[in-house]
Design a protein around this motif. Sequence first.
Motif, PDB file in Angstrom:
ATOM      1  N   GLN A 135       0.862  -1.178   0.000  1.00 44.95           N
ATOM      2  CA  GLN A 135       0.000   0.000   0.000  1.00 44.95           C
ATOM      3  C   GLN A 135       0.900   1.230   0.000  1.00 44.95           C
ATOM      4  O   GLN A 135       1.813   1.339   0.804  1.00 44.95           O
ATOM      5  N   SER A 136       0.647   2.135  -0.907  1.00 40.61           N
ATOM      6  CA  SER A 136       1.476   3.322  -0.997  1.00 40.61           C
ATOM      7  C   SER A 136       1.048   4.343   0.047  1.00 40.61           C
ATOM      8  O   SER A 136      -0.075   4.340   0.521  1.00 40.61           O
ATOM      9  N   VAL A 168       0.341   8.191   0.851  1.00 39.03           N
ATOM     10  CA  VAL A 168       0.001   9.418   0.164  1.00 39.03           C
ATOM     11  C   VAL A 168      -0.081  10.525   1.194  1.00 39.03           C
ATOM     12  O   VAL A 168      -0.847  10.432   2.158  1.00 39.03           O
ATOM     13  N   ASN A 169       0.719  11.553   1.033  1.00 38.44           N
ATOM     14  CA  ASN A 169       0.660  12.713   1.922  1.00 38.44           C
ATOM     15  C   ASN A 169      -0.341  13.705   1.370  1.00 38.44           C
ATOM     16  O   ASN A 169      -0.300  14.057   0.211  1.00 38.44           O
ATOM     17  N   SER A 170      -1.241  14.135   2.229  1.00 32.13           N
ATOM     18  CA  SER A 170      -2.247  15.099   1.760  1.00 32.13           C
ATOM     19  C   SER A 170      -1.969  16.479   2.259  1.00 32.13           C
ATOM     20  O   SER A 170      -1.163  16.714   3.085  1.00 32.13           O
TER      21      SER A 170
END
Length: 72
Positions: free
Chosen positions: A67-68, A70-72
């Motif tokens: 699972q990658s 992801v920075n939001s």
Amino acid sequence: MPAQVGMVKVLNVSTSSIFNIGDVYSMAPAASVKTFAGGGSFNTGTGIRVNIDRSATYINDREVVDQSIVNS
């Protein structure tokens, strides 16, 4: 008020770390690991006695990416 920073010498910035100079609102490093361990692993405390004659951890992980992040 803006930050005033003098001379800075960076020797090392390791993975999953953040290096910032100046003003910042929010910083949140993210990392992900997968750990495999056999019987008797991850024991903490004093006076622990673990007797395992034969222990084996067999791994069959065919996934390249789980699972990658992801920075939001």
